[in-house]
Design a protein around this motif. Structure first.
Motif: not given
Ligand code: BGC
Length: 257
Positions: A75-77, A87, A115-116, A140, A145-146, A160, A172
């Motif tokens: 869930p990251s860059v 995040a 992930d997104a 997502t 929110i992805g 992002e 998000e």
């Molecule tokens: C993260 C994204 C991720 C998304 C869904 C966000 O907080 O920064 O990298 O795609 O959550 O998991």
């Protein structure tokens, strides 16, 4: 080697989705985008440090007896296999070289991606025609929110958009499904927030369609009616499966966004 642990099937791959609450893995049949056997889910260790998460990832691969390439979503860059944001996971992930980290725990080749982005690519491959046609913003709604920005099925990675400020607050932090649960929002109240966020994305990007994934997309018929934007909004077809399937696709193709 038992039959169950025999060499991996060439048309199959393996995906692992690292999330804020669970780390999930499954073997995927790339011909259909379906899971082969059961998905294995292990609670995300707390704190979700790189070492602790990598151990669980290795455990999933071992328990499933998988010996081929693996895709891992975060869930990251993720740029050049380096984790650049955190995040909803432990901050110690920032700056971690994912190749170095997972190399110490896995003895199979692997690819790490957002992930997104993974879920968006899975929708393109196995979902509705609309996901691979024109300019699409795939979102997502989950812990955060992805976003995956797609043009005729091609990905512009690491967008992002969940962190875009909408009415002075990160998108998000007001409209993820985790916020709905946390603030015990009624479906309509929450859907209005999603609507507000989508209006902002629409004004910025004017996509041909929004495709909405994440667990809550399953109940789209309960909240989609509260949206009033001109751009078409459709629920994702793969629902919760998308992250794992996209990860498995990336492993196979060696996609490195
Ligand atoms: C993260 C994204 C991720 C998304 C869904 C966000 O907080 O920064 O990298 O795609 O959550 O998991």
């Amino acid at each position: 080697m038992t039959a169950q642990h025999s060499a991996h099937h060439s048309g199959h791959s393996f995906g692992i989705d690292v999330g804020g609450s669970g780390i999930k893995g499954a073997e995927v049949d790339l011909a259909t985008g379906e899971f082969v056997g059961d998905r294995l889910k292990i609670a995300t260790p707390q704190p979700a440090t790189p070492e602790a998460v990598a151990e669980v990832v290795a455990q999933i691969v071992a328990e499933k007896g998988w010996d081929g390439p693996v895709g891992i979503t975060m869930p990251s860059v993720v740029k050049d296999q380096v984790i650049l944001s955190a995040a909803n996971i432990d901050k110690s992930w920032i700056g971690v070289d994912a190749q170095e980290l997972f190399n110490q725990h896995l003895d199979v080749p692997f690819t790490v991606l957002n992930d997104a982005d993974a879920a968006g690519l899975a929708e393109v491959a196995y979902g509705d025609e609309i996901a691979r046609t024109g300019s699409v913003l795939f979102l997502t709604l989950g812990t955060g929110i992805g976003s995956a920005l797609l043009l005729n099925g091609q990905l512009f990675p690491n967008t992002e958009l969940g962190h875009l400020t909408v009415d002075k607050k990160e998108a998000e932090k007001q409209a993820s499904s985790a916020v709905k649960d946390r603030e015990e929002l009624k479906t309509k109240q929450w859907a209005k927030r999603v609507n507000r966020v989508l209006h902002e994305y629409e004004a910025l990007l004017n996509p041909s369609a929004f495709v909405i994934g994440g667990g809550i997309s399953r109940k789209f018929d309960k909240w989609g009616e509260y949206l009033d934007i001109d751009t078409s909004v459709v629920p994702a077809q793969l629902r919760n499966r998308a992250g794992i399937v996209g990860a498995a696709m990336a492993a196979k193709e060696g996609v490195r966004p």
